[in-house]
Scaffold this motif. Sequence first.
Motif, short mmCIF file in Angstrom:
data_model
loop_
_atom_site.label_atom_id
_atom_site.label_comp_id
_atom_site.label_asym_id
_atom_site.label_seq_id
_atom_site.Cartn_x
_atom_site.Cartn_y
_atom_site.Cartn_z
N ILE A 180 0.87 -1.00 0.07
CA ILE A 180 0.20 0.13 -0.01
C ILE A 180 0.99 1.38 0.02
CG2 ILE A 180 -1.77 1.30 1.42
CD1 ILE A 180 -2.69 -1.39 2.38
N LEU A 181 0.39 2.00 -1.02
CA LEU A 181 1.28 3.76 -0.79
C LEU A 181 0.34 4.56 -0.42
CD1 LEU A 181 3.68 5.37 -1.71
CD2 LEU A 181 2.64 5.42 -3.91
N ILE A 182 0.70 5.08 0.62
CA ILE A 182 0.07 6.21 1.03
C ILE A 182 0.82 7.61 0.57
CG2 ILE A 182 -0.74 7.63 3.39
CD1 ILE A 182 -1.09 4.84 4.85
N ASP A 183 0.11 8.44 -0.07
CA ASP A 183 0.79 9.31 -0.91
C ASP A 183 0.27 10.82 -0.10
OD1 ASP A 183 2.10 11.21 -2.32
OD2 ASP A 183 1.35 10.52 -4.27
N VAL A 184 1.11 11.22 0.48
CA VAL A 184 0.69 12.71 1.26
C VAL A 184 1.23 13.99 0.41
CG1 VAL A 184 1.10 13.99 3.56
CG2 VAL A 184 1.12 11.39 3.34
N HIS A 237 2.02 19.51 12.80
CA HIS A 237 1.26 18.30 13.50
C HIS A 237 1.98 16.98 12.91
CE1 HIS A 237 -2.61 20.82 14.39
NE2 HIS A 237 -2.08 20.82 15.43
N LEU A 238 2.11 16.82 11.76
CA LEU A 238 2.99 15.62 11.22
C LEU A 238 4.34 15.52 11.91
CD1 LEU A 238 1.71 16.10 7.46
CD2 LEU A 238 0.77 14.53 9.16
N ALA A 239 4.83 16.66 12.31
CA ALA A 239 6.35 16.58 12.89
C ALA A 239 6.06 16.09 14.29
CB ALA A 239 6.94 17.91 12.73
N GLY A 240 4.77 15.89 14.77
CA GLY A 240 4.68 15.30 16.08
C GLY A 240 4.75 16.57 17.09
N THR A 241 4.34 17.58 16.82
CA THR A 241 3.92 18.79 17.71
C THR A 241 2.68 19.31 17.82
OG1 THR A 241 4.77 20.62 16.30
CG2 THR A 241 6.57 19.67 17.62
N LEU A 273 -3.08 6.32 15.54
CA LEU A 273 -2.50 7.52 15.76
C LEU A 273 -3.40 8.65 16.54
CD1 LEU A 273 -0.70 8.42 12.37
CD2 LEU A 273 0.30 7.67 14.49
N GLY A 274 -4.69 8.16 16.97
CA GLY A 274 -5.45 9.12 17.60
C GLY A 274 -6.22 9.88 16.74
#
Length: 184
Positions: A58-62, A107-111, A138-139
């Motif tokens: 599966i390829l998840i493309d962001v 947010h994607l950076a975890g902050t 990931l909530g």
Amino acid sequence: MIGSRDADKGRAHGEKLGVQGMGNEQAAGMAEVVVLTVPYSAHASTLEAIAPQLRGKILIDVTVPLRPPKVSRVQLPPGGAAALEAQAIVGPDTPVVATLHHVSHTHLAGTGTIECDVLVATDDARAREVTLELLRDLGLRGLDAGPLANAVALESLTPVLIHLNRRYKISNAGVVFSGIGSTD
């Protein structure tokens, strides 16, 4: 694990994150689900390099087709959407999922807390369920946004959110869909 076009950079980034780092081809070969997060300018070349390792995965493309300096303006690529171009490059043996385009990079950076919904577009039922499950892990509240063709709308939200962030001097504009209730 994390991959990079430069294996040494992959290893260095992996060390910082506490994960295994390597070149893109090796990482794609070892993964069951590959998440592609590259600038649009590197999208096609990265996919062409890893396409053989993606078969059956599966390829998840962001990827968002932003073209600096006009990043707050929707600029559709020749293939209609980066995710549609990805599907054309990797072929039918690799289901592509478009998601996470409208979640702030901070947010994607975890902050920070993610206070937005996450749309998921794909033509593959199994890829959709796996992705929605990963988002739940990931909530996050993932929502089925229909077929991969709808990636055009998902990717087009990003420049709008960038504009909102600049206009209102924030860094985390997001989208919440009302009236849906629980997705469990």
